[in-house]
Design a protein around this motif. Sequence first.
Motif, PDB file in Angstrom:
ATOM      1  N   LEU A 123      23.179  13.011  86.128  1.00 34.51           N
ATOM      2  CA  LEU A 123      24.084  12.547  85.074  1.00 34.51           C
ATOM      3  C   LEU A 123      25.324  13.445  84.985  1.00 34.51           C
ATOM      4  CD1 LEU A 123      24.590  10.595  82.735  1.00 34.51           C
ATOM      5  CD2 LEU A 123      23.328  12.172  81.239  1.00 34.51           C
ATOM      6  N   VAL A 124      25.102  14.749  85.126  1.00 34.97           N
ATOM      7  CA  VAL A 124      26.236  15.683  85.089  1.00 34.97           C
ATOM      8  C   VAL A 124      27.204  15.417  86.241  1.00 34.97           C
ATOM      9  CG1 VAL A 124      26.887  18.110  85.382  1.00 34.97           C
ATOM     10  CG2 VAL A 124      25.032  17.494  83.834  1.00 34.97           C
ATOM     11  N   LEU A 125      26.670  15.177  87.444  1.00 33.58           N
ATOM     12  CA  LEU A 125      27.532  14.898  88.596  1.00 33.58           C
ATOM     13  C   LEU A 125      28.309  13.595  88.404  1.00 33.58           C
ATOM     14  CD1 LEU A 125      25.204  15.907  91.577  1.00 33.58           C
ATOM     15  CD2 LEU A 125      27.215  17.126  90.734  1.00 33.58           C
ATOM     16  N   VAL A 126      27.628  12.566  87.872  1.00 33.49           N
ATOM     17  CA  VAL A 126      28.314  11.284  87.639  1.00 33.49           C
ATOM     18  C   VAL A 126      29.430  11.459  86.613  1.00 33.49           C
ATOM     19  CG1 VAL A 126      28.030   8.939  86.762  1.00 33.49           C
ATOM     20  CG2 VAL A 126      26.324   9.900  88.305  1.00 33.49           C
ATOM     21  N   ILE A 127      29.116  12.172  85.526  1.00 35.62           N
ATOM     22  CA  ILE A 127      30.136  12.407  84.495  1.00 35.62           C
ATOM     23  C   ILE A 127      31.302  13.208  85.076  1.00 35.62           C
ATOM     24  CG2 ILE A 127      30.598  13.596  82.319  1.00 35.62           C
ATOM     25  CD1 ILE A 127      27.741  12.903  81.454  1.00 35.62           C
ATOM     26  N   ALA A 128      30.991  14.220  85.899  1.00 33.03           N
ATOM     27  CA  ALA A 128      32.054  15.034  86.506  1.00 33.03           C
ATOM     28  C   ALA A 128      32.944  14.189  87.400  1.00 33.03           C
ATOM     29  CB  ALA A 128      31.435  16.185  87.307  1.00 33.03           C
ATOM     30  N   TYR A 129      32.345  13.230  88.116  1.00 30.10           N
ATOM     31  CA  TYR A 129      33.125  12.359  88.989  1.00 30.10           C
ATOM     32  C   TYR A 129      34.123  11.521  88.192  1.00 30.10           C
ATOM     33  CZ  TYR A 129      34.223   8.345  91.941  1.00 30.10           C
ATOM     34  OH  TYR A 129      34.879   7.345  92.619  1.00 30.10           O
ATOM     35  N   PHE A 130      33.632  10.868  87.132  1.00 32.36           N
ATOM     36  CA  PHE A 130      34.527  10.018  86.344  1.00 32.36           C
ATOM     37  C   PHE A 130      35.554  10.840  85.564  1.00 32.36           C
ATOM     38  CE2 PHE A 130      30.985   7.032  86.975  1.00 32.36           C
ATOM     39  CZ  PHE A 130      31.692   5.916  87.380  1.00 32.36           C
ATOM     40  N   VAL A 131      35.127  12.021  85.092  1.00 33.47           N
ATOM     41  CA  VAL A 131      36.084  12.888  84.400  1.00 33.47           C
ATOM     42  C   VAL A 131      37.170  13.353  85.358  1.00 33.47           C
ATOM     43  CG1 VAL A 131      36.355  15.126  83.256  1.00 33.47           C
ATOM     44  CG2 VAL A 131      34.465  13.634  82.629  1.00 33.47           C
ATOM     45  N   SER A 132      36.801  13.634  86.606  1.00 33.10           N
ATOM     46  CA  SER A 132      37.804  14.075  87.594  1.00 33.10           C
ATOM     47  C   SER A 132      38.843  12.980  87.843  1.00 33.10           C
ATOM     48  CB  SER A 132      37.109  14.457  88.905  1.00 33.10           C
ATOM     49  OG  SER A 132      36.542  13.316  89.533  1.00 33.10           O
ATOM     50  N   ARG A 133      38.403  11.721  87.855  1.00 33.99           N
ATOM     51  CA  ARG A 133      39.350  10.613  88.044  1.00 33.99           C
ATOM     52  C   ARG A 133      40.310  10.519  86.863  1.00 33.99           C
ATOM     53  NH1 ARG A 133      36.595   5.177  90.179  1.00 33.99           N
ATOM     54  NH2 ARG A 133      38.831   4.709  90.258  1.00 33.99           N
ATOM     55  N   LEU A 134      39.767  10.697  85.649  1.00 33.91           N
ATOM     56  CA  LEU A 134      40.627  10.652  84.470  1.00 33.91           C
ATOM     57  C   LEU A 134      41.595  11.838  84.456  1.00 33.91           C
ATOM     58  CD1 LEU A 134      38.033   9.593  81.742  1.00 33.91           C
ATOM     59  CD2 LEU A 134      39.822   8.186  82.775  1.00 33.91           C
ATOM     60  N   VAL A 135      41.075  13.008  84.834  1.00 35.34           N
ATOM     61  CA  VAL A 135      41.938  14.193  84.879  1.00 35.34           C
ATOM     62  C   VAL A 135      43.052  14.005  85.900  1.00 35.34           C
ATOM     63  CG1 VAL A 135      42.001  16.627  85.560  1.00 35.34           C
ATOM     64  CG2 VAL A 135      40.193  15.794  84.054  1.00 35.34           C
ATOM     65  N   ASN A 136      42.719  13.441  87.058  1.00 32.51           N
ATOM     66  CA  ASN A 136      43.723  13.181  88.094  1.00 32.51           C
ATOM     67  C   ASN A 136      44.799  12.231  87.577  1.00 32.51           C
ATOM     68  OD1 ASN A 136      45.101  12.905  90.491  1.00 32.51           O
ATOM     69  ND2 ASN A 136      43.570  11.618  91.459  1.00 32.51           N
ATOM     70  N   LYS A 137      44.372  11.167  86.898  1.00 28.16           N
ATOM     71  CA  LYS A 137      45.309  10.153  86.422  1.00 28.16           C
ATOM     72  C   LYS A 137      46.228  10.679  85.330  1.00 28.16           C
ATOM     73  CE  LYS A 137      45.380   5.537  84.321  1.00 28.16           C
ATOM     74  NZ  LYS A 137      44.533   4.408  83.830  1.00 28.16           N
ATOM     75  N   TYR A 138      45.647  11.303  84.302  1.00 19.73           N
ATOM     76  CA  TYR A 138      46.450  11.708  83.145  1.00 19.73           C
ATOM     77  C   TYR A 138      47.220  13.001  83.402  1.00 19.73           C
ATOM     78  CZ  TYR A 138      44.223   8.020  80.476  1.00 19.73           C
ATOM     79  OH  TYR A 138      43.803   6.793  80.044  1.00 19.73           O
ATOM     80  N   SER A 139      46.686  13.859  84.269  1.00 18.43           N
ATOM     81  CA  SER A 139      47.435  15.077  84.587  1.00 18.43           C
ATOM     82  C   SER A 139      48.712  14.739  85.345  1.00 18.43           C
ATOM     83  CB  SER A 139      46.570  16.034  85.412  1.00 18.43           C
ATOM     84  OG  SER A 139      46.209  15.440  86.657  1.00 18.43           O
ATOM     85  N   GLN A 140      48.654  13.708  86.203  1.00 12.39           N
ATOM     86  CA  GLN A 140      49.866  13.273  86.902  1.00 12.39           C
ATOM     87  C   GLN A 140      50.912  12.755  85.923  1.00 12.39           C
ATOM     88  OE1 GLN A 140      49.547  10.866  90.466  1.00 12.39           O
ATOM     89  NE2 GLN A 140      47.495  11.602  90.894  1.00 12.39           N
ATOM     90  N   LYS A 141      50.453  12.034  84.881  1.00 18.18           N
ATOM     91  CA  LYS A 141      51.400  11.533  83.888  1.00 18.18           C
ATOM     92  C   LYS A 141      52.060  12.672  83.120  1.00 18.18           C
ATOM     93  CE  LYS A 141      49.226   7.025  83.076  1.00 18.18           C
ATOM     94  NZ  LYS A 141      48.598   6.138  82.060  1.00 18.18           N
TER      95      LYS A 141
END
Length: 292
Positions: free
Chosen positions: A34-52
């Motif tokens: 569960l931690v790995l899955v959450i880290a994966y989706f959080v990384s995608r959100l971090v990638n998206k919003y950090s670029q903005k």
Amino acid sequence: MDKITESLNNLSTKLWGWVEAFIRNLPNLAVAILVLVIAYFVSRLVNKYSQKVVKKYVPQKSITKLIGRALAVIVVLVGLFLALGVLNLDKTLNTLIAGAGVSGLVIGLALQGALANGIAGIILSFRKRVNIGDWIETSGYTGYVEDIKLNNFSLREPDNNIVIIPNKTITDNPLKNYSITDRARIVIECGVGYESDLEMVEKLTKETINNTFAQDGSNEEVEFFYTAFGGSSIDFVCRYWVDCQNGKEKLTAKHKGMLAIKKAFDANDVNIPFPIRTLQFDNKLSMVKESE
């Protein structure tokens, strides 16, 4: 038989111990996944919003992508470390970190090319004169910059094919960026017949181009030069400035210039001759009748 029985008992005891350990650690394993899955989706959100967020302060798209991907990798690594901690693999994690120095040296020597491309990708991302969307020419390829990654450089050619070029190749070779400047010089080569009034041809060509393309009088002007007495024509070159930032605009400007010059020459009876070849025979030719 006693030894075989004892060995089988030991084996079954060991296997049953592993099964019991696996069952006891099922909750921890579920939490780690569960931690790995959450880290994966959080990384995608971090990638998206950090670029903005970075985009507001850094105009270069390549840099924003690089920062977003780097933060996403950090989030995934943090999730991996947390998952290992949940599984009580702290000692294994410490061993991996301790051996990272030696293994890093070995891996670095084995992956010199990949590391060189990664460093080159970082350099390209921070280059102000190379941005995503620019029209460039490098290493024999021409097209739009599609993407700049840590290991390769994507270029979209005019025929819509994507060329993947290693970053090190880009940094080690000359690169021409057509998108940096707003103006470009177009060159047209042509020729007129030997019977032409050369001064009139020069004046007519300059007037035609000036009427077709606006020139900055201080730094830009239409240039006309006769270059050679050709085999069938007197050759000249005409150079002029246009608004141009990519290959299509350059071809369009040359296309319009050639149409305008040809139309003006036709209206003023200026001949653009076909290639002419003169055959010389030193001996006299005699005609033989077919009946003979």
